[in-house]
Design an enzyme around this catalytic site. Structure first.
Site, mmCIF file in Angstrom:
data_model
loop_
_atom_site.group_PDB
_atom_site.id
_atom_site.type_symbol
_atom_site.label_atom_id
_atom_site.label_comp_id
_atom_site.label_asym_id
_atom_site.label_seq_id
_atom_site.Cartn_x
_atom_site.Cartn_y
_atom_site.Cartn_z
ATOM 1 N N HIS A 33 -13.056 27.933 -58.169
ATOM 2 C CA HIS A 33 -11.750 28.522 -57.789
ATOM 3 C C HIS A 33 -11.901 29.506 -56.628
ATOM 4 C CE1 HIS A 33 -10.284 26.992 -61.735
ATOM 5 N NE2 HIS A 33 -11.479 27.391 -62.145
ATOM 6 N N SER A 46 -12.522 32.845 -27.254
ATOM 7 C CA SER A 46 -11.066 32.918 -27.119
ATOM 8 C C SER A 46 -10.734 33.313 -25.692
ATOM 9 C CB SER A 46 -10.527 33.961 -28.098
ATOM 10 O OG SER A 46 -9.327 34.513 -27.625
ATOM 11 N N LYS A 71 -14.206 37.251 -29.937
ATOM 12 C CA LYS A 71 -14.146 36.071 -30.808
ATOM 13 C C LYS A 71 -15.283 35.083 -30.605
ATOM 14 C CE LYS A 71 -11.290 34.854 -33.372
ATOM 15 N NZ LYS A 71 -9.921 34.416 -33.291
ATOM 16 N N GLU A 74 -13.854 23.149 -37.414
ATOM 17 C CA GLU A 74 -12.407 22.999 -37.637
ATOM 18 C C GLU A 74 -11.911 21.633 -37.164
ATOM 19 O OE1 GLU A 74 -10.149 26.610 -36.263
ATOM 20 O OE2 GLU A 74 -12.186 27.332 -35.951
#
Ligand code: ARG
Length: 439
Positions: free
Chosen positions: A155, A277, A283, A290
């Site tokens: 979980h 970024s 970043k 992804e």
């Protein structure tokens, strides 16, 4: 000029030619189409259906055409109806009548099914090799991360301690299954449809076993000719095998995204496999992971589209089935690209064991072991579970962990506790007792 020109009094409408044509996709199978035609012509020659001279002319010229397409001398005509048409017409333009005899006892329906199977068999060899390469990297990482304790989750809540190596071991099992799934699909696909004709076989005395053998189909030839041309199970099976590879890559990618966030910081991706970024100078984004996660949907979509395309088709061949190639090829291309990015991304990542150890030390991840300790002192498990639950609640309320809670407080909750509890809840003990360092 269409192969089927005789019956028609008008040229095909220009605007729909592209819509009907499959050349943009099936030209990828030129090699297999020619190999299939060479086997077919050889069989026709052996059976005396065409003369030995014609057979020789056809097979020699086809081999030349195959080489010339490969080296770029011949450009495939983008306006041709499909690769079968283009090759037959190229052959006939060069050799005349023998070229016109090639299609004796054959249809594009058994021809295309043969081409797709041969092409997919080849693609599966390279996909399998990539999966084996991934397994090699994962085995190496599993060994490297063998002793690194980290929280295991259910979980997404800290559950019990594991090691990063063991976690990698779980993915090894998944990708091993993927390889066997691919092998199974290839084995079932490895049966020649050639000789099924348009749907009902042929009246010529063909030798289907011979063409199957010449093409390397291990499983012989399809027994029912209707099924031979109407079957696309193999496309769906491969798209399904690809979908499960993507499920595994996507879950792994999701963990890479989580683990490389500041909230976790269990790992650091190599700069060469991360992106920045345009506005936020600090970043470092896990874009590849992804994208892999994102591309999984495409492959599931291909499987879904294949199944939907097939489900309502009456036997035997229907033009809907021309869609099979775009979908199956997209599935294998996507998996190939994802593996090409994923393998070096994993190979170059760095683990941050202190952060994992720190995370494992919070969240009462050793509570099960605390309960098991009481069981070792004679308490039934359900009572031990309850006493440990009370201990955890007490710790949370009073700012302790199981490691820092004084023995008197333990004893206030259950007098079976003794100072052996500290060794029992030590994270390394928890992992060792489950045998996870050894696997
Ligand atoms: N381009 C077709 C396909 O990919 C080849 C078979 C065509 N057969 C036919 N009867 N129109 O399925």
């Amino acid at each position: 000029m269409k192969l089927w020109a005789g019956r028609f009094s008008k040229e095909a409408d220009k605007k729909t030619n592209d819509f009907n044509s499959s050349i943009a996709t099936d030209s990828r199978m030129y090699y297999e189409d020619i190999t299939g035609s060479i086997a077919h012509a050889t069989m026709l020659g052996e059976q005396g259906i065409i003369s030995k001279e014609d057979c020789e002319i056809i097979t020699t010229e086809l081999a030349k055409i195959r080489d010339e397409i490969t080296d770029g001398t011949i450009k495939i005509d983008p306006d041709a109806e499909d690769i079968h048409t283009f090759i037959e017409q190229t052959l006939t333009a060069r050799v005349g009548d023998p070229g016109k005899r090639l299609h004796t006892a054959r249809s594009r329906n058994d021809q295309v099914a043969t081409d797709v199977k041969l092409y997919l068999k080849k693609e599966c060899v390279s996909l399998r090799a990539q999966l084996v390469e991934l397994l090699g990297v994962l085995e190496k990482k599993k060994e490297e991360y063998k002793m690194m304790v980290m929280p295991g989750y259910t979980h997404l809540q800290r559950a019990q301690p594991v090691t990063l190596g063991y976690h990698f071991g779980a993915y090894i099992e998944m990708f091993k299954r993927d390889i066997t799934r691919l092998d199974d699909a290839v084995k079932r696909m490895d049966v020649s449809p050639l000789g099924s004709g348009a749907l009902a076989g042929t009246t010529y005395p063909i030798d289907r076993a011979l063409s199957a053998k010449l093409l390397g189909f291990e499983g012989g030839y399809t027994l029912n000719t209707l099924d031979g041309v109407a079957d696309r199970d193999f496309c769906a099976e491969i798209a399904c095998a690809m979908s499960l590879v993507m499920v595994h890559l996507s879950r792994f990618s999701e963990e890479i995204v989580l683990w490389s966030s500041w909230e976790f910081k269990f790992i650091e991706l190599d700069d060469a496999f991360s992106t920045g970024s345009s506005i936020m100078p600090q970043k470092k984004n896990p874009d590849l992971a992804e994208l892999i996660r994102g591309k999984s949907g495409r492959v599931f979509g291909d499987l879904n589209a294949l199944l939907t395309m097939m489900k309502g088709l009456p036997l035997a061949y229907n033009k809907d089935m021309q869609e099979d190639k775009d979908l199956t090829f997209e599935a294998i291309d996507t998996v190939r690209m994802c593996l090409t990015a994923f393998i070096p991304m994993i190979d170059t990542m760095t683990a941050l064991p202190e952060n994992m150890r720190k995370a494992a030390a919070g969240g009462f991840i050793n509570a099960t072991d605390c309960a098991d300790f009481l069981v070792s002192r004679g308490l039934p498990f359900r009572d031990a579970y309850k006493a440990t639950g009370e201990t955890v609640a007490f710790c949370i309320k009073n700012g302790y962990t199981l490691e820092t809670l004084p023995l008197e407080e333990y004893k206030n909750i259950c007098d079976l506790f003794d100072d052996g509890v500290y060794e029992a809840i030590n994270l390394e003990t928890c992992v060792r007792k489950r045998g996870l360092f050894d696997i």
